[in-house]
Motif scaffolding. Structure first.
Motif, short mmCIF file in Angstrom:
data_model
loop_
_atom_site.label_atom_id
_atom_site.label_comp_id
_atom_site.label_asym_id
_atom_site.label_seq_id
_atom_site.Cartn_x
_atom_site.Cartn_y
_atom_site.Cartn_z
N LYS A 354 57.92 57.52 -28.61
CA LYS A 354 56.91 58.23 -27.83
C LYS A 354 55.80 58.73 -28.75
O LYS A 354 55.92 58.69 -29.98
CB LYS A 354 57.55 59.39 -27.07
CG LYS A 354 58.57 58.94 -26.03
CD LYS A 354 59.12 60.11 -25.23
CE LYS A 354 60.11 59.64 -24.17
NZ LYS A 354 60.64 60.77 -23.36
N SER A 355 54.73 59.23 -28.14
CA SER A 355 53.59 59.71 -28.92
C SER A 355 52.91 60.83 -28.17
O SER A 355 52.86 60.84 -26.93
CB SER A 355 52.60 58.57 -29.17
OG SER A 355 51.41 59.06 -29.76
N ASP A 356 52.38 61.79 -28.92
CA ASP A 356 51.59 62.86 -28.32
C ASP A 356 50.21 62.36 -27.90
O ASP A 356 49.52 63.00 -27.10
CB ASP A 356 51.41 64.02 -29.31
CG ASP A 356 52.71 64.74 -29.59
OD1 ASP A 356 53.60 64.71 -28.72
OD2 ASP A 356 52.84 65.32 -30.68
N LEU A 357 49.81 61.20 -28.44
CA LEU A 357 48.52 60.62 -28.08
C LEU A 357 48.73 59.74 -26.86
O LEU A 357 49.35 58.69 -26.92
CB LEU A 357 47.98 59.79 -29.25
CG LEU A 357 47.79 60.56 -30.56
CD1 LEU A 357 47.34 59.61 -31.67
CD2 LEU A 357 46.78 61.68 -30.39
N LYS A 358 48.22 60.19 -25.73
CA LYS A 358 48.53 59.56 -24.45
C LYS A 358 47.38 58.74 -23.90
O LYS A 358 46.21 58.96 -24.21
CB LYS A 358 48.91 60.63 -23.41
CG LYS A 358 50.14 61.46 -23.79
CD LYS A 358 51.40 60.61 -23.77
CE LYS A 358 52.63 61.46 -24.03
NZ LYS A 358 53.86 60.67 -24.05
N PHE A 359 47.74 57.79 -23.05
CA PHE A 359 46.78 57.04 -22.24
C PHE A 359 46.75 57.69 -20.86
O PHE A 359 47.79 57.84 -20.21
CB PHE A 359 47.22 55.58 -22.12
CG PHE A 359 46.32 54.73 -21.24
CD1 PHE A 359 45.19 54.15 -21.76
CD2 PHE A 359 46.63 54.52 -19.91
CE1 PHE A 359 44.37 53.36 -20.96
CE2 PHE A 359 45.82 53.74 -19.10
CZ PHE A 359 44.69 53.16 -19.63
N LEU A 364 38.80 56.54 -15.73
CA LEU A 364 38.00 55.32 -15.81
C LEU A 364 37.07 55.30 -17.02
O LEU A 364 36.62 54.24 -17.44
CB LEU A 364 37.17 55.14 -14.53
CG LEU A 364 37.95 55.05 -13.22
CD1 LEU A 364 36.98 54.90 -12.06
CD2 LEU A 364 38.94 53.90 -13.25
N LEU A 365 36.76 56.46 -17.57
CA LEU A 365 35.74 56.53 -18.61
C LEU A 365 36.32 56.57 -20.01
O LEU A 365 35.83 55.89 -20.91
CB LEU A 365 34.86 57.77 -18.38
CG LEU A 365 34.26 57.94 -16.98
CD1 LEU A 365 33.36 59.15 -16.95
CD2 LEU A 365 33.51 56.68 -16.56
N ASN A 366 37.35 57.37 -20.22
CA ASN A 366 37.83 57.59 -21.58
C ASN A 366 39.34 57.84 -21.57
O ASN A 366 39.79 58.92 -21.94
CB ASN A 366 37.08 58.77 -22.19
CG ASN A 366 37.07 58.72 -23.70
OD1 ASN A 366 37.31 57.67 -24.29
ND2 ASN A 366 36.79 59.84 -24.33
N PRO A 367 40.14 56.84 -21.18
CA PRO A 367 41.58 57.07 -21.00
C PRO A 367 42.36 57.23 -22.30
O PRO A 367 43.51 57.64 -22.27
CB PRO A 367 42.03 55.82 -20.24
CG PRO A 367 41.06 54.76 -20.65
CD PRO A 367 39.75 55.47 -20.82
N SER A 368 41.76 56.89 -23.43
CA SER A 368 42.52 56.93 -24.68
C SER A 368 41.65 57.40 -25.84
O SER A 368 41.61 56.79 -26.91
CB SER A 368 43.09 55.54 -25.00
OG SER A 368 42.05 54.56 -25.04
N GLU A 369 40.95 58.53 -25.65
CA GLU A 369 39.93 58.98 -26.60
C GLU A 369 40.45 59.10 -28.03
O GLU A 369 39.87 58.55 -28.97
CB GLU A 369 39.35 60.31 -26.15
CG GLU A 369 38.30 60.86 -27.12
CD GLU A 369 37.76 62.21 -26.70
OE1 GLU A 369 36.87 62.73 -27.41
OE2 GLU A 369 38.22 62.75 -25.69
N LYS A 370 41.55 59.83 -28.22
CA LYS A 370 42.04 60.06 -29.58
C LYS A 370 42.58 58.79 -30.20
O LYS A 370 42.45 58.56 -31.41
CB LYS A 370 43.10 61.16 -29.57
CG LYS A 370 42.54 62.53 -29.22
CD LYS A 370 43.61 63.61 -29.26
CE LYS A 370 43.03 64.97 -28.92
NZ LYS A 370 44.07 66.03 -28.91
N LEU A 371 43.18 57.94 -29.38
CA LEU A 371 43.71 56.68 -29.89
C LEU A 371 42.61 55.71 -30.29
O LEU A 371 42.76 54.93 -31.22
CB LEU A 371 44.61 56.04 -28.83
CG LEU A 371 45.99 56.69 -28.64
CD1 LEU A 371 46.59 56.25 -27.33
CD2 LEU A 371 46.91 56.37 -29.80
N ASP A 372 41.48 55.76 -29.57
CA ASP A 372 40.40 54.82 -29.84
C ASP A 372 39.86 54.95 -31.26
O ASP A 372 39.33 53.99 -31.82
CB ASP A 372 39.24 55.03 -28.85
CG ASP A 372 39.57 54.53 -27.46
OD1 ASP A 372 40.65 53.94 -27.28
OD2 ASP A 372 38.74 54.73 -26.55
#
Length: 447
Positions: A354-359, A364-372
């Motif tokens: 698992k990860s604290d960085l979520k989708f 619709l605009l920014n579902p994975s900001e920190k991961l990107d």
């Protein structure tokens, strides 16, 4: 299975002597290695900032070694909104321009981020490369298969670093999941599937209205054949569902997950493509399927599928979006974010990462900001140091083309036989009419 080297040989005239290594690692970066020191900022312009582009502009502005210096959009409201957001984040206001042609004349940035509607993707990317800019291109790479070939030729000719926004290629735990698949953790994988579900409302029947004063409708249409009447249900998101500009849910979301399936199975072009589905839920102006199942056969070695449901949110195996790889001894599930799960052959969970960085499903605009940001960093490293791109243009074009072939099969209503060496449709005049498109006079794509 064809190799990427084969793809390049078949699609790029005169490039047979080039090694694959010169394409995927971020060729063209030496120029900026000489100019940009390790602590110097990469200056970028962002093209298309109404929704996803606005999120990307802010994401790049948050990177400590990046400066957003220019914003381009044909909608003055979107332009001003994005400028204000960057000003709030950084204290600096990027310049604004509605016409991409004028923007690309500027020497105030080295690279561009493109988040326009799909019909603009290939045209904008090639124009940027011709202007000497490196490119971060949102998926899909193009509107149709012919444009994929143009993009690869342009990337070679203009020697630019082109990263495509298949950001899961840079998610740390997704990379680990792919290593599990390739190392044989679940045995031999011969079938995999992917899916995306949503509950999108009807777009209704559009009414002809005057073009809003904040919008340059001619520039918005750009390379696409002109639609003379402006309707109130075209923009800014519903263009996805019109074939003249969009590519449906299959490329809007399916591209990400078909790319993951290819990655995990280690395949490129299929031998056969099928698609079933249609616009079922509402009777409105929506042209692309709201329900679609695309299947891909890779000879007698493997197959995979993508399922899209735009009007029913029932999850698949507990995930609203994701992929599943079925091996001889177990299954690996990868959701939309930075996590995965391994089960044995009977479905018992034997490992879960698992990860604290979520989708954020439904964002619709920014579902994975920190991961990107992992994907952004990879692009920067390719520009500065020649680091291998995680989603270079060749790989991304192959993945995009697979889903485009699914849409073509859907539109002609029958299976497509595919040359696994080139990705071309075999012996099918009707389907090959959809390989490329007509362009508005003066907006043709030339490499």
């Amino acid at each position: 299975m064809t190799t990427r080297r084969d793809f390049i040989k078949k699609t790029v005239a005169g490039t047979a002597a080039l090694s694959l290594g010169s394409i995927l690692p971020g060729f063209g970066s030496n120029r900026y290695q000489d100019i940009l020191g390790a602590n110097e900022k990469i200056r970028i312009g962002v093209i298309g900032v109404n929704s996803r582009g606005n999120a990307l502009a802010q994401g790049f502005a948050k990177q400590p070694d990046c400066e957003v210096t220019y914003i381009c959009d044909v909608d003055s409201r979107a332009l001003e909104k994005c400028q204000a957001a960057i000003r709030k984040l950084t204290g600096r206001t990027p310049k604004g321009e509605k016409d991409i042609r004028k923007m690309l004349e500027s020497n105030e940035f080295e690279a561009v981020v493109i988040a326009t509607p799909d019909h603009w993707h290939a045209k904008a990317a090639i124009m940027a490369m011709q202007a000497g800019k490196h490119v971060y291109l949102e998926k899909p790479t193009s509107h149709n298969p012919a444009e994929n070939e143009m993009l690869v030729r342009a990337t070679l000719k203009y020697n630019r670093v082109v990263q495509v926004g298949n950001q899961r290629r840079s998610f740390p735990n997704v990379i680990k999941a792919m290593e599990e698949i390739k190392s044989g953790t679940i045995g031999k994988v011969r079938y995999a599937k992917s899916w995306y579900v949503n509950n999108r409302p009807s777009i209704g029947t559009g009414k002809v209205i005057p073009v809003p004063d904040y919008l340059d409708w001619d520039l918005w249409q750009g390379p696409a054949p002109r639609v003379p009447d402006f309707k109130d249900n075209f923009i800014h998101y519903n263009w996805h569902w019109f074939w003249n500009w969009g590519t449906g849910e299959a490329l809007n979301n399916g591209t990400h997950f078909v790319d993951m399936l290819r990655w995990g199975l280690g395949v490129d072009y299929p031998t056969k493509v099928d698609s079933i589905g249609g616009r079922y839920r509402y009777q409105d102006d929506w042209q692309t399927p709201d329900t679609q199942l695309i299947t891909f056969q890779f000879g007698d070695e493997a197959s995979f599928s993508w399922e899209g449901r735009s009007c029913n949110t029932m999850p698949v195996d507990g995930y609203g979006v994701g992929t599943a790889f079925y091996g001889d001894t177990g299954t690996i599930f990868i959701g939309g974010g930075n996590e995965y799960k391994i089960t044995d052959i009977k479905g018992k969970t034997i490992k879960e990462i698992k990860s604290d960085l979520k989708f954020e499903t439904g964002n619709l605009l920014n579902p994975s900001e920190k991961l990107d940001s992992f994907h952004f960093r990879n692009w920067f490293d390719a520009i500065r140091k020649g680091t291998k791109l995680n989603s270079g243009i060749v790989d991304a074009c192959i993945s995009t083309q697979l889903v485009q072939l699914g849409n073509i099969a859907q539109r002609v209503g029958h299976s497509l036989q595919i040359d696994p060496g080139s990705g071309r449709i075999l012996n099918d005049l009707e389907a090959n009419k959809l390989w490329g498109r007509e362009y508005e006079k003066g907006w043709e794509i030339r490499v």
